[in-house]
Scaffold this motif. Structure first.
Motif, PDB file in Angstrom:
ATOM      1  N   VAL A 130       0.848  -1.195   0.000  1.00 14.40           N
ATOM      2  CA  VAL A 130       0.000   0.000   0.000  1.00 14.40           C
ATOM      3  C   VAL A 130       0.885   1.247   0.000  1.00 14.40           C
ATOM      4  O   VAL A 130       1.844   1.341   0.786  1.00 14.40           O
ATOM      5  CB  VAL A 130      -0.926   0.010   1.238  1.00 14.40           C
ATOM      6  CG1 VAL A 130      -1.805   1.244   1.252  1.00 14.40           C
ATOM      7  CG2 VAL A 130      -1.778  -1.262   1.284  1.00 14.40           C
ATOM      8  N   ASN A 134       5.059   0.340  -1.151  1.00 13.56           N
ATOM      9  CA  ASN A 134       5.606  -0.192  -2.401  1.00 13.56           C
ATOM     10  C   ASN A 134       7.111   0.024  -2.508  1.00 13.56           C
ATOM     11  O   ASN A 134       7.789  -0.742  -3.182  1.00 13.56           O
ATOM     12  CB  ASN A 134       4.899   0.457  -3.598  1.00 13.56           C
ATOM     13  CG  ASN A 134       3.522  -0.135  -3.824  1.00 13.56           C
ATOM     14  OD1 ASN A 134       3.380  -1.215  -4.388  1.00 13.56           O
ATOM     15  ND2 ASN A 134       2.495   0.572  -3.356  1.00 13.56           N
ATOM     16  N   TRP A 173      -5.010   0.703  -8.196  1.00 17.75           N
ATOM     17  CA  TRP A 173      -4.098  -0.370  -7.833  1.00 17.75           C
ATOM     18  C   TRP A 173      -3.643  -1.055  -9.108  1.00 17.75           C
ATOM     19  O   TRP A 173      -4.234  -0.857 -10.173  1.00 17.75           O
ATOM     20  CB  TRP A 173      -4.739  -1.380  -6.875  1.00 17.75           C
ATOM     21  CG  TRP A 173      -5.758  -2.275  -7.503  1.00 17.75           C
ATOM     22  CD1 TRP A 173      -5.519  -3.468  -8.151  1.00 17.75           C
ATOM     23  CD2 TRP A 173      -7.170  -2.056  -7.594  1.00 17.75           C
ATOM     24  NE1 TRP A 173      -6.695  -3.995  -8.629  1.00 17.75           N
ATOM     25  CE2 TRP A 173      -7.724  -3.146  -8.297  1.00 17.75           C
ATOM     26  CE3 TRP A 173      -8.022  -1.047  -7.149  1.00 17.75           C
ATOM     27  CZ2 TRP A 173      -9.085  -3.256  -8.570  1.00 17.75           C
ATOM     28  CZ3 TRP A 173      -9.374  -1.151  -7.420  1.00 17.75           C
ATOM     29  CH2 TRP A 173      -9.896  -2.237  -8.112  1.00 17.75           C
ATOM     30  N   TRP A 181      -0.554  -7.425  -5.165  1.00 17.46           N
ATOM     31  CA  TRP A 181      -1.397  -6.248  -5.392  1.00 17.46           C
ATOM     32  C   TRP A 181      -0.570  -5.034  -4.952  1.00 17.46           C
ATOM     33  O   TRP A 181      -0.079  -4.997  -3.808  1.00 17.46           O
ATOM     34  CB  TRP A 181      -2.662  -6.295  -4.539  1.00 17.46           C
ATOM     35  CG  TRP A 181      -3.835  -6.984  -5.143  1.00 17.46           C
ATOM     36  CD1 TRP A 181      -4.946  -6.404  -5.681  1.00 17.46           C
ATOM     37  CD2 TRP A 181      -4.059  -8.392  -5.244  1.00 17.46           C
ATOM     38  NE1 TRP A 181      -5.839  -7.359  -6.112  1.00 17.46           N
ATOM     39  CE2 TRP A 181      -5.313  -8.593  -5.861  1.00 17.46           C
ATOM     40  CE3 TRP A 181      -3.305  -9.530  -4.894  1.00 17.46           C
ATOM     41  CZ2 TRP A 181      -5.832  -9.858  -6.134  1.00 17.46           C
ATOM     42  CZ3 TRP A 181      -3.832 -10.783  -5.159  1.00 17.46           C
ATOM     43  CH2 TRP A 181      -5.075 -10.939  -5.767  1.00 17.46           C
ATOM     44  N   SER A 182      -0.449  -4.063  -5.836  1.00 15.92           N
ATOM     45  CA  SER A 182       0.279  -2.832  -5.545  1.00 15.92           C
ATOM     46  C   SER A 182      -0.730  -1.705  -5.590  1.00 15.92           C
ATOM     47  O   SER A 182      -1.335  -1.462  -6.635  1.00 15.92           O
ATOM     48  CB  SER A 182       1.363  -2.638  -6.623  1.00 15.92           C
ATOM     49  OG  SER A 182       1.868  -1.319  -6.600  1.00 15.92           O
ATOM     50  N   THR A 183      -0.966  -1.040  -4.453  1.00 17.70           N
ATOM     51  CA  THR A 183      -2.009  -0.011  -4.457  1.00 17.70           C
ATOM     52  C   THR A 183      -1.418   1.384  -4.365  1.00 17.70           C
ATOM     53  O   THR A 183      -0.302   1.594  -3.918  1.00 17.70           O
ATOM     54  CB  THR A 183      -3.065  -0.203  -3.331  1.00 17.70           C
ATOM     55  OG1 THR A 183      -2.683   0.535  -2.176  1.00 17.70           O
ATOM     56  CG2 THR A 183      -3.281  -1.667  -3.009  1.00 17.70           C
ATOM     57  N   SER A 184      -2.237   2.327  -4.753  1.00 19.45           N
ATOM     58  CA  SER A 184      -1.886   3.736  -4.719  1.00 19.45           C
ATOM     59  C   SER A 184      -1.930   4.221  -3.256  1.00 19.45           C
ATOM     60  O   SER A 184      -1.896   3.411  -2.336  1.00 19.45           O
ATOM     61  CB  SER A 184      -2.867   4.468  -5.636  1.00 19.45           C
ATOM     62  OG  SER A 184      -2.520   5.812  -5.734  1.00 19.45           O
ATOM     63  N   GLY A 189      -5.528   1.597  -0.487  1.00 16.44           N
ATOM     64  CA  GLY A 189      -5.282   0.271   0.078  1.00 16.44           C
ATOM     65  C   GLY A 189      -6.572  -0.489   0.336  1.00 16.44           C
ATOM     66  O   GLY A 189      -6.617  -1.712   0.213  1.00 16.44           O
ATOM     67  N   GLY A 192      -7.770  -1.751  -3.000  1.00 11.52           N
ATOM     68  CA  GLY A 192      -6.908  -2.877  -3.370  1.00 11.52           C
ATOM     69  C   GLY A 192      -7.247  -4.118  -2.559  1.00 11.52           C
ATOM     70  O   GLY A 192      -7.330  -5.226  -3.095  1.00 11.52           O
ATOM     71  N   PRO A 221      -9.527  -0.558 -11.576  1.00 14.01           N
ATOM     72  CA  PRO A 221      -8.152  -0.257 -11.136  1.00 14.01           C
ATOM     73  C   PRO A 221      -7.558   0.988 -11.806  1.00 14.01           C
ATOM     74  O   PRO A 221      -6.613   1.584 -11.274  1.00 14.01           O
ATOM     75  CB  PRO A 221      -7.359  -1.519 -11.511  1.00 14.01           C
ATOM     76  CG  PRO A 221      -8.202  -2.248 -12.496  1.00 14.01           C
ATOM     77  CD  PRO A 221      -9.628  -1.893 -12.197  1.00 14.01           C
TER      78      PRO A 221
END
Ligand code: NAG
Ligand code: NAG
Ligand code: NAG
Length: 239
Positions: A130, A134, A173, A181-184, A189, A192, A221
């Protein structure tokens, strides 16, 4: 007999591969962003009311309280969470790891956190990174040759932490891989985490959780207004 054993083995492998995970962990460090951690965790807190076989491990350097107060800022305002396990002795059966961000990701001394993420990753089934969390995952080398996103306000710093990553700016994300999962930033989060829930446990579960939380969910996304607000643009990996 041989046939029976083979069939049993295939069944066992099949069940292991399809049974949704039950053991979750979160990495904490001083100056973690509260919502980065507690947003996805609250999705799980609510889920645990209906699915009672979930376990949560809170991982940090020491089994002590970990504060949200950024050590580099002139403030004492914040709150703490208490770790259950140290990075040196994590539970052996952790399946999903949540890595929050926060101003603490700028600390010059994060090798224990990064080493832990790198070391535990092969045994995990899923990882949810989150916001500036990252950068820790990127520094562990786990976002090399992958797409990822992160905090848009800190975009130039975030993207400089992973030179081999293709950073996607306009994303709520990104699925970096089957596993990641890579979220903004911050609140992303939760979206995501809800997409993770939808993917792993099903749409009805994710919808029910969002409704319980009264969360205005983003389900696309690519639906992200913050890249434009903060002037963030895609960053290609450096060859
Ligand atoms: C956990 O509980 C759910 C719902 O009852 C069930 O489907 C799942 O198989 C259980 N998982 C494990 C590992 O026991
Ligand atoms: C945390 O543990 C490390 C050793 O792993 C130790 O050096 C450090 O003093 C501990 N910090 C606190 C706040 O207890
Ligand atoms: C931190 O804040 C206090 C209280 O406002 C102030 O007295 C102090 O000078 C500040 N220190 C720094 C390094 O900014």
């Amino acid at each position: 007999m041989k046939h029976f054993l083979t069939t049993s083995l295939l069944l066992a492998v099949g069940v292991a591969a399809t049974t949704p995970p039950t053991h979750f962990g979160v990495v904490l460090f001083p100056g973690f962003q509260a919502l980065d951690a507690f947003g996805p965790l609250d999705v799980l807190n609510v889920f645990s009311l209906q699915q009672t076989n979930l376990t949560l491990s809170v991982l940090a350097r020491n089994v002590s309280s970990v504060t949200t107060v950024p050590q580099t800022m002139n403030t004492t305002f914040g709150e703490s969470a208490v770790a259950t396990h140290t990075f040196d002795s994590p539970p052996s059966d952790l399946e999903v790891l949540i890595v929050p961000g926060g101003l603490g990701t700028r600390s010059p001394d994060l090798e224990p956190e990064i080493d832990f993420i790198r070391t535990i990753f092969p045994s995990l089934r899923y990882l949810i990174a989150v916001c500036t969390g990252n950068t820790l995952v990127a520094r562990a080398g786990l976002l090399d040759e992958k797409k990822a996103t992160g905090n848009k306000k800190a975009w130039s710093w975030v993207t400089a932490q992973g030179k081999k990553t293709h950073w996607i700016a306009k994303a709520r994300w990104v699925r970096s891989s089957e596993k990641i999962w890579s979220t903004s930033g911050v609140s992303a989060g939760v979206d995501g985490a809800l997409n993770f829930m939808e993917t792993v446990y099903g749409e009805d579960i994710a919808t029910g959780l969002a409704q319980y939380l009264e969360w205005n969910r983003v389900t696309d996304p690519n639906d992200d207004e913050f890249a434009a607000i903060w002037g963030a643009e895609d960053v290609l990996p450096v060859e």
